[in-house]
Design a protein around this motif. Sequence first.
Motif, PDB file in Angstrom:
ATOM      1  N   GLN A   5      -6.923   1.722   0.093  1.00  0.00           N
ATOM      2  CA  GLN A   5      -7.699   2.012  -1.110  1.00  0.00           C
ATOM      3  C   GLN A   5      -6.794   2.353  -2.297  1.00  0.00           C
ATOM      4  O   GLN A   5      -5.661   2.780  -2.128  1.00  0.00           O
ATOM      5  CB  GLN A   5      -8.614   3.222  -0.866  1.00  0.00           C
ATOM      6  CG  GLN A   5      -9.732   2.958   0.104  1.00  0.00           C
ATOM      7  CD  GLN A   5     -10.356   4.263   0.578  1.00  0.00           C
ATOM      8  OE1 GLN A   5      -9.888   5.334   0.235  1.00  0.00           O
ATOM      9  NE2 GLN A   5     -11.399   4.144   1.362  1.00  0.00           N
TER      10      GLN A   5
ATOM     11  N   TYR B  72       0.807  -1.218   0.000  1.00  0.00           N
ATOM     12  CA  TYR B  72       0.000   0.000   0.000  1.00  0.00           C
ATOM     13  C   TYR B  72       0.842   1.271   0.000  1.00  0.00           C
ATOM     14  O   TYR B  72       0.334   2.352   0.212  1.00  0.00           O
ATOM     15  CB  TYR B  72      -0.943   0.000   1.212  1.00  0.00           C
ATOM     16  CG  TYR B  72      -1.749  -1.259   1.307  1.00  0.00           C
ATOM     17  CD1 TYR B  72      -2.636  -1.614   0.274  1.00  0.00           C
ATOM     18  CD2 TYR B  72      -1.620  -2.126   2.385  1.00  0.00           C
ATOM     19  CE1 TYR B  72      -3.367  -2.777   0.346  1.00  0.00           C
ATOM     20  CE2 TYR B  72      -2.346  -3.299   2.454  1.00  0.00           C
ATOM     21  CZ  TYR B  72      -3.217  -3.616   1.436  1.00  0.00           C
ATOM     22  OH  TYR B  72      -3.946  -4.769   1.486  1.00  0.00           O
TER      23      TYR B  72
ATOM     24  N   HIS C 238      -7.463   0.329   6.997  1.00  0.00           N
ATOM     25  CA  HIS C 238      -8.321  -0.133   5.916  1.00  0.00           C
ATOM     26  C   HIS C 238      -8.467   0.943   4.840  1.00  0.00           C
ATOM     27  O   HIS C 238      -8.342   0.679   3.643  1.00  0.00           O
ATOM     28  CB  HIS C 238      -9.696  -0.518   6.477  1.00  0.00           C
ATOM     29  CG  HIS C 238     -10.623  -1.045   5.441  1.00  0.00           C
ATOM     30  ND1 HIS C 238     -10.416  -2.244   4.802  1.00  0.00           N
ATOM     31  CD2 HIS C 238     -11.751  -0.519   4.915  1.00  0.00           C
ATOM     32  CE1 HIS C 238     -11.379  -2.446   3.930  1.00  0.00           C
ATOM     33  NE2 HIS C 238     -12.214  -1.413   3.964  1.00  0.00           N
ATOM     34  N   GLU C 239      -8.676   2.180   5.305  1.00  0.00           N
ATOM     35  CA  GLU C 239      -8.838   3.287   4.344  1.00  0.00           C
ATOM     36  C   GLU C 239      -7.558   3.530   3.545  1.00  0.00           C
ATOM     37  O   GLU C 239      -7.605   3.933   2.388  1.00  0.00           O
ATOM     38  CB  GLU C 239      -9.231   4.567   5.086  1.00  0.00           C
ATOM     39  CG  GLU C 239     -10.660   4.561   5.604  1.00  0.00           C
ATOM     40  CD  GLU C 239     -10.883   5.601   6.690  1.00  0.00           C
ATOM     41  OE1 GLU C 239     -12.038   5.786   7.081  1.00  0.00           O
ATOM     42  OE2 GLU C 239      -9.896   6.217   7.151  1.00  0.00           O
TER      43      GLU C 239
END
Lengths: 319, 301
Positions: free
Chosen positions: B69, A152, B65-66
């Motif tokens: 994205q 991420y 979690h955000e």
Amino acid sequence: MTALSEPAHDLRTTRVGARRKRASALGSRAAYAYVSPFFLVFGAFGLYPLIYTGWVSLHSVNLENLHHSTWIGLHNYVALWHNEFFWNALRNTLSIGVISTVPQLCMALGLAHLLNYKMRGRTFFRVAMLMPYATSVVAATLIFAQLFGRDYGLINWFLHLLGVHHTNWTNGTRWQSQVAISAIVTWRWTGYNALIYLAAMQSIPSELYEAAAIDGSNRWQQFRNVTVPALRPTILFTIVLSTIGAMQMFAEPYLFAGDGTTNGGGEHQYQTLALFMYQQGWTNFHLGQAAATAWTMLLIIVVLVCINAALARGRSRRG
Amino acid sequence: MATQTLNPGNSNTEAGAPGRLRIRGTRAGRQFTAGPYTYLILAITTVVAVFPLYYTMIIASHTNHEMAQVPPPFLPNSSMFHNIRLALHEQPLLKAIVNSLIVSGCTAIGTVLFCTLSGFAFAKLRFRGSRALLALTIATMAIPPQLGVIPLFLLIAKLHWVNHLQSVVLPTLVSAFGVFFMRQYLTNAIPTEILEAGWVDGASTFRIFRSIVVPIARPAMAVLGMLTFLASWNDFFWPLLALTSRNPTVQVGLAGLGSGYIPQQAVIMGGTLLGTFPVLVVFALLGRQIVGGIMQGAVKG
């Protein structure tokens, strides 16, 4: 506290000095009292530990039993010589040192040149460029570990937009991890070095530029033929400081992996000498071995600084 | 030492604001004016320098979690206090901030005091061996203190100082850079005649120091104090060895947060935000003075 007792001591000695009637000469024994705090503290906590490290390195000392040390001669150094991870750490330290220092100093030089232009918002730009320097190495490493995250992380997301496949920066190949670590160092120190170069640029006499302008040289030629030669001592100074800093690099490789170990990546891809020393002493409890590593590092730093100085002297003689 | 060669023949430049003004005056004739490309490159550099700090705030204000994205968020959200609370739960960061304030404050005060005393002696007092001692001081700037940590650790272990703050303060109470910095400033800033006048009037050296030197030295003392405070706040290696996570400084606490068993990026960034941003805000407010101090120290040191 020594901080309180020292000035009182000064007072006494200066009265003795004042009684001497050499009114014109500002010199007295008091001066020794003024400089003594520096040399006392430096001697006790700077020089003595550095020298005593050599003595410890000839002993076997265990972190869990500090009062018990056994003389083993040069055994720690022999063990170091046969330890593949020591050589790995030495290689990593040198390669990270080069890829973090060379681009950084070149960019700093260019930035300093730009900052030296007459412009609006000069203070804003200078302060903004110094923000990374004010950020602690721990915070910077934690932030960049996020940015370089495999799944991420923002950098992989951005590279993905450009069509580059996801890179495992924190635990990939040696090359990938070392580039990522060098990015942290470069981010933190480029602005600082730019300011140092800027300060030196501002003390170059303007006559040199005027003469160059009369000779018809453009901005780039002036930068190359006036600015860079005049900055040579400063450039050497920053190279020496960066070399010493790079040789001691610890927090970046320690925290970048994010696993709490001292291996510097799953396959020791970026374990530096300082991290190796910490691992010997505080993970494996071999303080003697760690001391031998420290003294070896000191030797390497001295050699590197001498090479730097010799190269710079040789170049200026030719120039 | 390299530092000595750094004084490029402008030792008569006055220290402080008058000196800077003078330089600016002579420079104006040859100084190029910045074009649009200069502004563009500097703007990009500014973004690169500041964006990671901004993004710290973004991560710290989202849940994990955000953050997963696609595309990742670029604006702050509402979870910041929740994340900071979680960080405080994992590491005693408030205690760490108090500890860091104590350590950095003591170090800054001690360094400024001792360095002003030594700097004054080297700048204005004549005594046997002063040149050799000054050269020795400058030479110590190249000594890496990190390589002496093992005997230092044995020493504080013997004194039972492990996990006590004095073990972090005492070794950093002086700085060779500070001595040199103060000496350079005082050499130029104090007219020797004033000192001689005080001497003729029968004032002791310490009286002269207190009533003449300190008031004149105040701007340089402030800059040195700020730089020392910052360096001490950001120091990591020695505090990591001398303290434990029960009594940490900010950097030791943050490192503990970053190497937990389950790394939670939002929580780590929440703690980083808490431990870093107060200092960064102060730094930005005092930025002009700090930039000036670093540049002054650079030309002369």
